[in-house]
Design a protein around this motif. Structure first.
Motif, PDB file in Angstrom:
ATOM      1  N   MET A  70       0.837  -1.197   0.000  1.00  0.00           N
ATOM      2  CA  MET A  70       0.000   0.000   0.000  1.00  0.00           C
ATOM      3  C   MET A  70       0.877   1.254   0.000  1.00  0.00           C
ATOM      4  SD  MET A  70      -2.857   1.267   2.789  1.00  0.00           S
ATOM      5  CE  MET A  70      -3.826  -0.240   2.675  1.00  0.00           C
ATOM      6  N   ASP A  71       0.549   2.194  -0.874  1.00  0.00           N
ATOM      7  CA  ASP A  71       1.289   3.446  -0.968  1.00  0.00           C
ATOM      8  C   ASP A  71       0.638   4.487  -0.061  1.00  0.00           C
ATOM      9  OD1 ASP A  71       2.505   5.833  -1.631  1.00  0.00           O
ATOM     10  OD2 ASP A  71       2.564   5.418  -3.780  1.00  0.00           O
ATOM     11  N   ILE A  72       1.217   4.688   1.131  1.00  0.00           N
ATOM     12  CA  ILE A  72       0.635   5.601   2.107  1.00  0.00           C
ATOM     13  C   ILE A  72       0.598   7.034   1.586  1.00  0.00           C
ATOM     14  CG2 ILE A  72       0.955   6.624   4.398  1.00  0.00           C
ATOM     15  CD1 ILE A  72      -0.165   3.812   4.504  1.00  0.00           C
ATOM     16  N   ASN A  73       1.636   7.436   0.882  1.00  0.00           N
ATOM     17  CA  ASN A  73       1.659   8.798   0.348  1.00  0.00           C
ATOM     18  C   ASN A  73       0.534   9.027  -0.647  1.00  0.00           C
ATOM     19  OD1 ASN A  73       3.901   9.706   1.825  1.00  0.00           O
ATOM     20  ND2 ASN A  73       5.332   8.829   0.345  1.00  0.00           N
ATOM     21  N   ALA A  74       0.217   8.002  -1.438  1.00  0.00           N
ATOM     22  CA  ALA A  74      -0.888   8.107  -2.395  1.00  0.00           C
ATOM     23  C   ALA A  74      -2.228   8.214  -1.663  1.00  0.00           C
ATOM     24  CB  ALA A  74      -0.891   6.909  -3.338  1.00  0.00           C
ATOM     25  N   VAL A  75      -2.358   7.461  -0.576  1.00  0.00           N
ATOM     26  CA  VAL A  75      -3.575   7.531   0.238  1.00  0.00           C
ATOM     27  C   VAL A  75      -3.744   8.935   0.814  1.00  0.00           C
ATOM     28  CG1 VAL A  75      -4.712   6.692   2.345  1.00  0.00           C
ATOM     29  CG2 VAL A  75      -3.558   5.069   0.822  1.00  0.00           C
ATOM     30  N   LEU A  76      -2.675   9.470   1.379  1.00  0.00           N
ATOM     31  CA  LEU A  76      -2.736  10.800   1.987  1.00  0.00           C
ATOM     32  C   LEU A  76      -3.031  11.872   0.949  1.00  0.00           C
ATOM     33  CD1 LEU A  76       0.260  10.501   4.469  1.00  0.00           C
ATOM     34  CD2 LEU A  76      -2.161  10.656   5.077  1.00  0.00           C
ATOM     35  N   LYS A  77      -2.439  11.751  -0.226  1.00  0.00           N
ATOM     36  CA  LYS A  77      -2.693  12.719  -1.295  1.00  0.00           C
ATOM     37  C   LYS A  77      -4.153  12.691  -1.716  1.00  0.00           C
ATOM     38  CE  LYS A  77      -1.083  14.151  -5.866  1.00  0.00           C
ATOM     39  NZ  LYS A  77      -0.162  13.868  -7.003  1.00  0.00           N
ATOM     40  N   GLU A  78      -4.703  11.507  -1.854  1.00  0.00           N
ATOM     41  CA  GLU A  78      -6.116  11.375  -2.240  1.00  0.00           C
ATOM     42  C   GLU A  78      -7.033  11.966  -1.183  1.00  0.00           C
ATOM     43  OE1 GLU A  78      -9.412  10.362  -4.520  1.00  0.00           O
ATOM     44  OE2 GLU A  78      -7.292  10.319  -5.104  1.00  0.00           O
ATOM     45  N   ARG A  79      -6.677  11.789   0.080  1.00  0.00           N
ATOM     46  CA  ARG A  79      -7.545  12.246   1.161  1.00  0.00           C
ATOM     47  C   ARG A  79      -7.489  13.758   1.372  1.00  0.00           C
ATOM     48  NH1 ARG A  79      -7.833   7.238   5.574  1.00  0.00           N
ATOM     49  NH2 ARG A  79      -8.729   5.806   4.047  1.00  0.00           N
ATOM     50  N   GLN A  80      -6.514  14.420   0.768  1.00  0.00           N
ATOM     51  CA  GLN A  80      -6.511  15.883   0.813  1.00  0.00           C
ATOM     52  C   GLN A  80      -7.741  16.450   0.111  1.00  0.00           C
ATOM     53  OE1 GLN A  80      -4.401  18.238   2.401  1.00  0.00           O
ATOM     54  NE2 GLN A  80      -3.928  16.341   3.472  1.00  0.00           N
ATOM     55  N   LYS A  81      -8.308  15.661  -0.796  1.00  0.00           N
ATOM     56  CA  LYS A  81      -9.525  16.095  -1.497  1.00  0.00           C
ATOM     57  C   LYS A  81     -10.708  16.208  -0.543  1.00  0.00           C
ATOM     58  CE  LYS A  81      -8.076  13.856  -5.815  1.00  0.00           C
ATOM     59  NZ  LYS A  81      -8.400  12.774  -6.788  1.00  0.00           N
ATOM     60  N   TRP A  82     -10.622  15.554   0.616  1.00  0.00           N
ATOM     61  CA  TRP A  82     -11.724  15.600   1.574  1.00  0.00           C
ATOM     62  C   TRP A  82     -11.985  17.027   2.050  1.00  0.00           C
ATOM     63  CZ3 TRP A  82     -10.592  10.853   5.278  1.00  0.00           C
ATOM     64  CH2 TRP A  82     -10.662   9.679   4.529  1.00  0.00           C
ATOM     65  N   PHE A  83     -10.945  17.848   2.041  1.00  0.00           N
ATOM     66  CA  PHE A  83     -11.113  19.231   2.491  1.00  0.00           C
ATOM     67  C   PHE A  83     -11.893  20.073   1.486  1.00  0.00           C
ATOM     68  CE2 PHE A  83      -7.212  17.843   4.755  1.00  0.00           C
ATOM     69  CZ  PHE A  83      -7.701  17.973   6.042  1.00  0.00           C
ATOM     70  N   GLU A  84     -12.215  19.472   0.328  1.00  0.00           N
ATOM     71  CA  GLU A  84     -13.040  20.152  -0.668  1.00  0.00           C
ATOM     72  C   GLU A  84     -14.524  19.783  -0.538  1.00  0.00           C
ATOM     73  OE1 GLU A  84     -11.939  22.476  -2.936  1.00  0.00           O
ATOM     74  OE2 GLU A  84     -10.085  22.343  -1.771  1.00  0.00           O
ATOM     75  N   TRP A  85     -14.841  18.854   0.355  1.00  0.00           N
ATOM     76  CA  TRP A  85     -16.251  18.508   0.561  1.00  0.00           C
ATOM     77  C   TRP A  85     -17.031  19.760   0.964  1.00  0.00           C
ATOM     78  CZ3 TRP A  85     -15.420  13.582   4.074  1.00  0.00           C
ATOM     79  CH2 TRP A  85     -14.905  12.540   3.285  1.00  0.00           C
ATOM     80  N   LYS A  86     -18.281  19.819   0.531  1.00  0.00           N
ATOM     81  CA  LYS A  86     -19.050  21.062   0.709  1.00  0.00           C
ATOM     82  C   LYS A  86     -19.273  21.426   2.175  1.00  0.00           C
ATOM     83  CE  LYS A  86     -23.640  18.919   0.161  1.00  0.00           C
ATOM     84  NZ  LYS A  86     -24.896  18.939  -0.638  1.00  0.00           N
ATOM     85  N   ASN A  87     -19.324  20.433   3.066  1.00  0.00           N
ATOM     86  CA  ASN A  87     -19.506  20.738   4.489  1.00  0.00           C
ATOM     87  C   ASN A  87     -18.189  21.056   5.189  1.00  0.00           C
ATOM     88  OD1 ASN A  87     -18.744  17.974   4.142  1.00  0.00           O
ATOM     89  ND2 ASN A  87     -19.314  17.579   6.274  1.00  0.00           N
ATOM     90  N   ILE A  88     -17.074  20.717   4.544  1.00  0.00           N
ATOM     91  CA  ILE A  88     -15.741  20.911   5.135  1.00  0.00           C
ATOM     92  C   ILE A  88     -15.039  22.138   4.558  1.00  0.00           C
ATOM     93  CG2 ILE A  88     -13.438  19.881   5.332  1.00  0.00           C
ATOM     94  CD1 ILE A  88     -15.450  18.574   7.166  1.00  0.00           C
ATOM     95  N   LYS A  89     -15.234  22.408   3.279  1.00  0.00           N
ATOM     96  CA  LYS A  89     -14.475  23.458   2.589  1.00  0.00           C
ATOM     97  C   LYS A  89     -14.585  24.830   3.254  1.00  0.00           C
ATOM     98  CE  LYS A  89     -13.480  25.334  -1.984  1.00  0.00           C
ATOM     99  NZ  LYS A  89     -13.785  25.253  -3.440  1.00  0.00           N
ATOM    100  N   PRO A  90     -15.784  25.301   3.644  1.00  0.00           N
ATOM    101  CA  PRO A  90     -15.848  26.632   4.276  1.00  0.00           C
ATOM    102  C   PRO A  90     -15.043  26.715   5.572  1.00  0.00           C
ATOM    103  CG  PRO A  90     -18.039  25.890   3.619  1.00  0.00           C
ATOM    104  CD  PRO A  90     -17.120  24.722   3.472  1.00  0.00           C
ATOM    105  N   ILE A  91     -15.056  25.635   6.356  1.00  0.00           N
ATOM    106  CA  ILE A  91     -14.285  25.610   7.603  1.00  0.00           C
ATOM    107  C   ILE A  91     -12.795  25.613   7.282  1.00  0.00           C
ATOM    108  CG2 ILE A  91     -13.945  24.421   9.805  1.00  0.00           C
ATOM    109  CD1 ILE A  91     -16.593  22.945   9.273  1.00  0.00           C
ATOM    110  N   HIS A  92     -12.414  24.808   6.307  1.00  0.00           N
ATOM    111  CA  HIS A  92     -11.010  24.703   5.916  1.00  0.00           C
ATOM    112  C   HIS A  92     -10.473  26.047   5.441  1.00  0.00           C
ATOM    113  CE1 HIS A  92      -7.765  23.187   3.005  1.00  0.00           C
ATOM    114  NE2 HIS A  92      -7.317  22.953   4.219  1.00  0.00           N
ATOM    115  N   LEU A  93     -11.206  26.725   4.601  1.00  0.00           N
ATOM    116  CA  LEU A  93     -10.761  28.021   4.080  1.00  0.00           C
ATOM    117  C   LEU A  93     -10.643  29.047   5.204  1.00  0.00           C
ATOM    118  CD1 LEU A  93     -12.843  28.228   0.767  1.00  0.00           C
ATOM    119  CD2 LEU A  93     -10.392  27.750   1.019  1.00  0.00           C
ATOM    120  N   LYS A  94     -11.622  29.043   6.096  1.00  0.00           N
ATOM    121  CA  LYS A  94     -11.605  29.976   7.226  1.00  0.00           C
ATOM    122  C   LYS A  94     -10.395  29.698   8.127  1.00  0.00           C
ATOM    123  CE  LYS A  94     -14.094  33.003   9.826  1.00  0.00           C
ATOM    124  NZ  LYS A  94     -14.609  34.306   9.363  1.00  0.00           N
TER     125      LYS A  94
END
Length: 298
Positions: A1-25
């Motif tokens: 398993m490529d952990i770095n690939a997993v972590l890179k993919e999961r950075q997209k989670w911060f673009e979820w509509k319920n998460i993105k406004p909090i992340h940007l703030k």
């Protein structure tokens, strides 16, 4: 398993509509210079800053955007984040059994990092947290903006431990085992992350009984993701199958309304909604939540 690939993919989670406004703030807030006067790491993690009321209002706004707050509590000046769990009750049970001085530590299912912040006072060599929750990660980053620790937080789960580049001297696994459909495999994954002669601090649900058996509910306290709740004897058998060398019993405790309850900092229900009126059973008719605390030696 490529952990770095997993972590890179999961950075997209911060673009979820319920998460993105909090992340940007939060990203904007993290770039601000704050005058932190004092940090007190205790049952309540207290942060004292020297800022104007406008800045304090912004801090409160960000904290409230991050609901629900499960683990804590935290206090920032007069802002008290009264979390669902008084996590210091659990911490104070296991604390006398810990020696983290100059050790590499992992907290699996670390939530917002409350326990990791408590570990700082024990001077470990390093602290890493795994939790696959974007919201909890943001809560951690928010609190760590004030504390400025070197704790590493990864959007990973227990299944990633065998593939992670680093091994650990102490792994905390608090409140995770019953959420996994294969508990023996999970215990083996924890063991795979340990250095020689190291340990796991385990907290999990059990049921009373002398049999070597486990409860397998469809729901437990309204949770659908609870798979097995063993007797202590059955749990010890699982641990033996995972090939740990020894088990040290720390204690056990029923979860009560002093430890877990609904506050203004969570959304939805809490313990009193999950139990019968007299608190003697779950609403499904099962025994009420009983937790055991163990030290597993590698």
């Amino acid at each position: 398993m490529d952990i770095n690939a997993v972590l890179k993919e999961r950075q997209k989670w911060f673009e979820w509509k319920n998460i993105k406004p909090i992340h940007l703030k939060l990203e904007k807030f993290k770039n601000e210079n704050l005058k932190v006067k004092n940090i007190k790491i205790d049952d309540v993690i207290e942060i004292l800053i020297e800022e104007n009321q406008e800045k304090l209002n912004e801090i409160e706004e960000i904290a409230k955007m991050m609901k629900p707050w499960r683990k804590g509590p935290f206090k920032i000046n007069d802002l008290f984040i009264d979390t669902e769990w008084r996590s210091y009750i659990k911490w104070n049970i296991i604390k006398p059994y810990l020696n983290l001085e100059n050790k590499d530590v992992l907290d699996v299912g670390c939530n917002n990092g409350y326990y990791m912040f408590r570990m700082l006072e024990m001077n470990p060599k390093s602290i890493t947290g795994f939790d696959p929750s974007a919201l909890f990660n943001l809560q951690f980053e928010f609190i760590n903006k004030f504390i400025k620790s070197n704790i590493e937080y990864k959007l990973l789960g227990v299944e990633h431990i065998p593939f992670y580049e680093k091994k650990f001297d102490t792994i905390f696994c608090l409140g995770v085992l019953y959420h996994r459909p294969d508990p023996v495999t999970m215990l083996k994954e924890l063991k795979a992350g340990l250095n020689p002669n190291s340990e796991v601090i385990l907290d999990t649900l059990i049921i009373e009984g002398e049999e070597e058996t486990a409860l397998c509910p469809v729901r437990y306290q309204k949770m659908k993701n609870v798979y097995f709740i063993p007797t202590l004897k059955a749990l010890y058998n699982w641990i033996e199958k995972a090939k740990f060398k020894d088990i040290e019993f720390i204690g056990k405790k029923y979860t009560d309304l002093e430890e877990q309850r609904k506050t203004e900092w969570i959304e939805g229900e809490s313990l009193n909604n999950f139990l019968t009126e007299d608190l003697s059973k779950t609403i499904e008719g099962y025994p009420p939540p009983l937790r055991v605390y163990l030290k597993l030696k590698n």
